[in-house]
Scaffold this motif. Sequence first.
Motif, mmCIF file in Angstrom:
data_model
loop_
_atom_site.group_PDB
_atom_site.id
_atom_site.type_symbol
_atom_site.label_atom_id
_atom_site.label_comp_id
_atom_site.label_asym_id
_atom_site.label_seq_id
_atom_site.Cartn_x
_atom_site.Cartn_y
_atom_site.Cartn_z
ATOM 1 N N VAL A 119 -19.718 19.630 -5.709
ATOM 2 C CA VAL A 119 -20.583 19.485 -6.898
ATOM 3 C C VAL A 119 -19.656 19.337 -8.137
ATOM 4 O O VAL A 119 -18.872 20.055 -8.420
ATOM 5 N N SER A 120 -20.049 18.051 -8.729
ATOM 6 C CA SER A 120 -19.172 17.600 -9.607
ATOM 7 C C SER A 120 -19.905 16.888 -10.742
ATOM 8 O O SER A 120 -20.960 16.155 -10.531
ATOM 9 N N VAL A 121 -19.359 16.629 -11.851
ATOM 10 C CA VAL A 121 -20.027 15.883 -12.759
ATOM 11 C C VAL A 121 -19.701 14.517 -12.494
ATOM 12 O O VAL A 121 -20.187 13.536 -12.970
ATOM 13 N N ARG A 122 -18.554 14.060 -11.835
ATOM 14 C CA ARG A 122 -18.093 12.787 -11.707
ATOM 15 C C ARG A 122 -19.056 12.261 -10.411
ATOM 16 O O ARG A 122 -19.164 12.749 -9.456
ATOM 17 N N ASP A 123 -19.536 10.848 -10.690
ATOM 18 C CA ASP A 123 -20.066 10.029 -9.705
ATOM 19 C C ASP A 123 -19.602 8.784 -9.589
ATOM 20 O O ASP A 123 -20.211 8.002 -9.028
ATOM 21 N N ILE A 160 -14.609 19.552 -7.912
ATOM 22 C CA ILE A 160 -13.615 18.784 -7.728
ATOM 23 C C ILE A 160 -12.413 19.342 -8.880
ATOM 24 O O ILE A 160 -11.261 19.234 -8.445
ATOM 25 N N GLY A 161 -12.770 19.290 -10.195
ATOM 26 C CA GLY A 161 -11.860 19.509 -11.046
ATOM 27 C C GLY A 161 -12.047 21.252 -11.402
ATOM 28 O O GLY A 161 -12.718 21.685 -11.860
ATOM 29 N N MET A 162 -10.921 21.929 -10.798
ATOM 30 C CA MET A 162 -10.466 23.277 -10.851
ATOM 31 C C MET A 162 -9.280 23.505 -11.461
ATOM 32 O O MET A 162 -8.334 22.623 -11.393
ATOM 33 N N PRO A 163 -9.359 24.553 -12.198
ATOM 34 C CA PRO A 163 -7.893 24.918 -12.800
ATOM 35 C C PRO A 163 -6.787 25.013 -11.468
ATOM 36 O O PRO A 163 -7.096 25.556 -10.349
ATOM 37 N N LYS A 186 -23.685 17.152 -10.477
ATOM 38 C CA LYS A 186 -24.024 18.352 -11.177
ATOM 39 C C LYS A 186 -25.467 17.988 -11.568
ATOM 40 O O LYS A 186 -26.604 19.116 -11.596
ATOM 41 N N SER A 187 -25.907 16.833 -12.425
ATOM 42 C CA SER A 187 -27.251 16.722 -12.878
ATOM 43 C C SER A 187 -28.263 16.481 -11.715
ATOM 44 O O SER A 187 -29.231 16.797 -12.094
ATOM 45 N N ASP A 188 -27.814 16.359 -10.457
ATOM 46 C CA ASP A 188 -28.782 16.548 -9.385
ATOM 47 C C ASP A 188 -28.871 17.903 -8.867
ATOM 48 O O ASP A 188 -29.902 18.106 -7.964
ATOM 49 N N ALA A 189 -27.937 18.764 -8.853
ATOM 50 C CA ALA A 189 -27.913 20.216 -8.605
ATOM 51 C C ALA A 189 -29.218 20.867 -8.350
ATOM 52 O O ALA A 189 -29.577 21.461 -7.447
ATOM 53 N N GLY A 190 -29.930 20.868 -9.742
ATOM 54 C CA GLY A 190 -31.224 21.828 -9.564
ATOM 55 C C GLY A 190 -32.155 21.301 -8.773
ATOM 56 O O GLY A 190 -32.938 21.949 -7.955
#
Length: 121
Positions: free
Chosen positions: A65-69, A39-42, A88-92
């Motif tokens: 895929v984001s750190v934001r929940d 979501i957060g991109m330059p 992101k913490s769930d991505a793995g």
Amino acid sequence: MAEHLRSLLVDYDVDIVPDGEGLIAAVNANVPDIIISDIGMPGISGLVAARDILAAHPNARIIFVSVRDEPAIVRKAVDEGAAGYVVKSDAGDELLDAVQTVLGGGHYVSSSARAALKGGL
């Protein structure tokens, strides 16, 4: 992080772009089976890029895929047309399941995002 995500998707052809403008250009040049975006991109945010992509390619399948929940962010992503949302913490543990589900025509929200949504109701 992009290289980590690539390593989770070793069975797929993955292109990495540096920003929202690059994402839009890459999708327009070669419409992929699935788009995985932060979501957060330059520059242009992932949400704005997704809106532009979906306007041009309504059948595009996007997973954020984001750190934001935060519930509001997850809802906004889904409301904007995302087929999936993975914290992101769930991505793995969950990114491959999300990709397979979305490629199969379904929708996927990772466990942390689901928990946040339930807590935000």
